[in-house]
Design a protein around this motif. Structure first.
Motif, mmCIF file in Angstrom:
data_model
loop_
_atom_site.group_PDB
_atom_site.id
_atom_site.type_symbol
_atom_site.label_atom_id
_atom_site.label_comp_id
_atom_site.label_asym_id
_atom_site.label_seq_id
_atom_site.Cartn_x
_atom_site.Cartn_y
_atom_site.Cartn_z
ATOM 1 N N ALA A 85 -25.900 49.437 -60.823
ATOM 2 C CA ALA A 85 -25.440 48.983 -61.682
ATOM 3 C C ALA A 85 -25.681 47.502 -62.359
ATOM 4 C CB ALA A 85 -23.897 49.034 -61.336
ATOM 5 N N VAL A 86 -25.626 47.215 -63.413
ATOM 6 C CA VAL A 86 -25.898 45.924 -64.129
ATOM 7 C C VAL A 86 -24.356 45.457 -64.146
ATOM 8 C CG1 VAL A 86 -26.671 44.396 -65.722
ATOM 9 C CG2 VAL A 86 -28.108 46.460 -64.940
ATOM 10 N N ARG A 87 -24.048 44.231 -63.740
ATOM 11 C CA ARG A 87 -22.602 43.763 -63.735
ATOM 12 C C ARG A 87 -22.534 42.478 -64.925
ATOM 13 N NH1 ARG A 87 -19.054 39.809 -61.326
ATOM 14 N NH2 ARG A 87 -20.947 39.073 -59.973
ATOM 15 N N ILE A 88 -21.818 42.891 -65.832
ATOM 16 C CA ILE A 88 -21.513 41.652 -66.891
ATOM 17 C C ILE A 88 -20.273 41.314 -66.734
ATOM 18 C CG2 ILE A 88 -21.624 41.277 -69.357
ATOM 19 C CD1 ILE A 88 -23.037 43.990 -69.523
ATOM 20 N N ALA A 89 -20.242 39.728 -66.189
ATOM 21 C CA ALA A 89 -19.364 39.257 -65.722
ATOM 22 C C ALA A 89 -18.119 38.942 -67.051
ATOM 23 C CB ALA A 89 -19.449 37.889 -65.110
ATOM 24 N N GLY A 90 -16.767 39.220 -67.098
ATOM 25 C CA GLY A 90 -16.024 38.779 -68.109
ATOM 26 C C GLY A 90 -15.990 39.910 -69.126
ATOM 27 N N GLU A 91 -16.715 40.800 -69.158
ATOM 28 C CA GLU A 91 -16.689 41.730 -70.090
ATOM 29 C C GLU A 91 -15.792 43.031 -69.790
ATOM 30 O OE1 GLU A 91 -17.227 41.656 -73.036
ATOM 31 O OE2 GLU A 91 -18.561 39.957 -73.324
ATOM 32 N N GLY A 92 -15.111 43.066 -68.765
ATOM 33 C CA GLY A 92 -13.974 44.098 -68.489
ATOM 34 C C GLY A 92 -12.932 43.748 -69.230
ATOM 35 N N GLU A 93 -11.598 44.270 -68.887
ATOM 36 C CA GLU A 93 -10.452 44.136 -69.584
ATOM 37 C C GLU A 93 -9.895 42.901 -69.400
ATOM 38 O OE1 GLU A 93 -7.601 47.281 -69.259
ATOM 39 O OE2 GLU A 93 -8.867 48.561 -70.550
ATOM 40 N N ALA A 94 -9.370 42.464 -70.551
ATOM 41 C CA ALA A 94 -8.397 41.055 -70.217
ATOM 42 C C ALA A 94 -7.333 40.995 -69.398
ATOM 43 C CB ALA A 94 -7.970 40.579 -71.786
ATOM 44 N N GLY A 137 -11.759 41.407 -66.335
ATOM 45 C CA GLY A 137 -12.616 41.678 -65.351
ATOM 46 C C GLY A 137 -13.938 41.896 -65.662
ATOM 47 N N ASP A 138 -14.884 42.525 -65.000
ATOM 48 C CA ASP A 138 -16.175 42.786 -65.264
ATOM 49 C C ASP A 138 -16.550 44.018 -65.920
ATOM 50 O OD1 ASP A 138 -16.713 40.241 -64.274
ATOM 51 O OD2 ASP A 138 -17.053 40.969 -62.337
ATOM 52 N N LEU A 139 -17.780 44.156 -66.527
ATOM 53 C CA LEU A 139 -18.121 45.125 -67.082
ATOM 54 C C LEU A 139 -19.434 45.703 -66.095
ATOM 55 C CD1 LEU A 139 -18.427 47.697 -69.154
ATOM 56 C CD2 LEU A 139 -19.871 46.464 -70.467
#
Ligand SMILES: [Zn+2]
Ligand SMILES: [Zn+2]
Length: 381
Positions: A235-244, A252-254
């Motif tokens: 997985a590639v994690r994109i910090a801060g692109e999860g739900e507010a 959260g993160d995506l």
């Protein structure tokens, strides 16, 4: 800039064997968590990373069902909810209270302090992106479209009607947590304030756009850079692109999971690419220079004379880069020697002449059958 995350094997993280029992895993984890606990390693970012890594590994390996899934499918089997890298250390401790028995507890209450409100962090999101094998070999940028609960634009995520302000919670005096004495004052138990659900403040006039949740569903699009050499299930994690988070809490993160399309010629083995190339029995016997497909085109391959069916020839550095070291693997060519199914009269004649030159000149129909030879072998002569 999104960074690819690669996960270490959970057994390796805890330095236990794959057959370690639950008690051992618990013992090792307790020891490691104490060692890496941020309170004992102030300012040491590495220790905090190690601490979270251990917690994540323990969370999976201590649960027989999750452990079985992990054993069978690796990180992909337990993907999603088990990334602790973003979590607050206090949250990790509260998850494992049974293990620590309050030994290091109380951090959540004392550490934060200062009347700081704490809004809940938003959920992580997961999505998948499919790559071709060529994209895996070269690395690629991918645009990801998704929908998420984002911070409400009207109230900037606070949930309060614009122009109005949330007021401090009376029950916890804005701290978001309440302390209780447990078991005759033996220890202090800190819990989330039930009145403000940990936010430290309550809204009196709700934002009309989000009804006070501070969030609204929105379409998003992000471009992520996927490094060369990634594996299926990583997985590639994109910090801060999860739900507010609710009420302006952090997002959260995506997690973008990698899927790799099957290639019609190549299969991947670690960083090597494996393919099979048919040649004629004459090429195998006499040697030949042939053109073989590579992932990015084709390459010349010298077949030495006397090459046997199934033999392997390597094309150096024509594999896939290692995602960590960047070192490129090889292309492994397995030679398949084809025997002609039909021969012309002339070819038959030539082959019979050829057979006459061999020491063991028995050709059909006089030849001993394969089964007879096998029987002789089994008899041990
Ligand atoms: Zn709003
Ligand atoms: Zn409160």
């Amino acid at each position: 800039m999104p960074v690819a995350t690669t996960k270490r094997d959970y057994y390796e993280v805890l330095s236990v064997t794959r057959t370690a029992d639950g008690e051992e895993i618990k013992r090792v984890y307790r020891r490691m968590a104490m060692k890496f606990h941020p309170d004992r390693n102030p300012g040491d970012a590495q220790a905090e990373i190690a601490f979270k890594e251990c917690a994540e590994a323990y969370e999976v390996l201590s649960d027989p069902q999750k452990r079985a899934r992990y054993d069978a499918h690796g990180h992909a089997g337990v993907s999603g909810q088990h990334d602790f890298s973003h979590m607050d250390v206090g949250d990790i401790f509260s998850m494992f209270e049974d293990i620590f028995g309050g030994a290091l507890g109380g951090r959540g209450g004392q550490g934060r302090g200062g009347g700081q409100s704490r809004a809940a962090r938003g959920f992580d999101l997961e999505t998948q992106v499919e790559l071709t094998l060529l994209e895996v070999a070269t690395g690629v940028e991918k645009k990801i479209d998704f929908e998420k609960q984002d911070h409400c634009e009207k109230c900037s995520g606070s949930g309060a009607k614009p122009g109005s302000m949330p007021v401090p919670c009376v029950q916890c005096a804005g701290r978001g947590q309440v302390a209780q004495q447990g078991f005759g004052g033996m220890f202090r138990m800190v819990t989330t304030c039930p009145n403000c659900r940990g936010r430290g403040q309550v809204i009196k006039d709700f934002c009309t756009s989000c009804s006070g949740s501070g969030r609204q569903l929105r379409k998003k699009s992000v471009t992520i850079k996927i490094p060369a050499g990634v594996h299926e299930g990583q997985a590639v994690r994109i910090a801060g692109e999860g739900e507010a988070g609710e009420a302006g809490g952090p997002s959260g993160d995506l997690h973008v999971y990698i899927a790799v399309q099957q290639h019609n010629l190549f299969s991947r083995h670690n960083d090597d690419l494996v393919c099979q190339v048919p040649i004629s029995f004459v090429q195998a016997a006499l040697g030949a220079s042939i053109e073989v497909p590579t992932l990015k085109g084709s390459d010349k391959l010298d077949i030495p004379s006397g090459t046997q069916h199934g033999e392997i020839i390597k094309l150096k550095n024509k594999g896939v880069p290692n995602v960590r070291s960047g070192k490129t693997g090889d292309q492994i060519v397995q030679i398949l020697v084809e025997i002609p199914k039909k021969l012309t009269e002339k070819q038959k004649q030539l082959l019979k002449e050829f057979a006459g030159t061999e020491d063991d000149a028995s050709v059909m129909p006089q030849r001993k059958s394969f089964m007879d030879k096998l029987k002789d072998k089994l008899k041990g002569d």
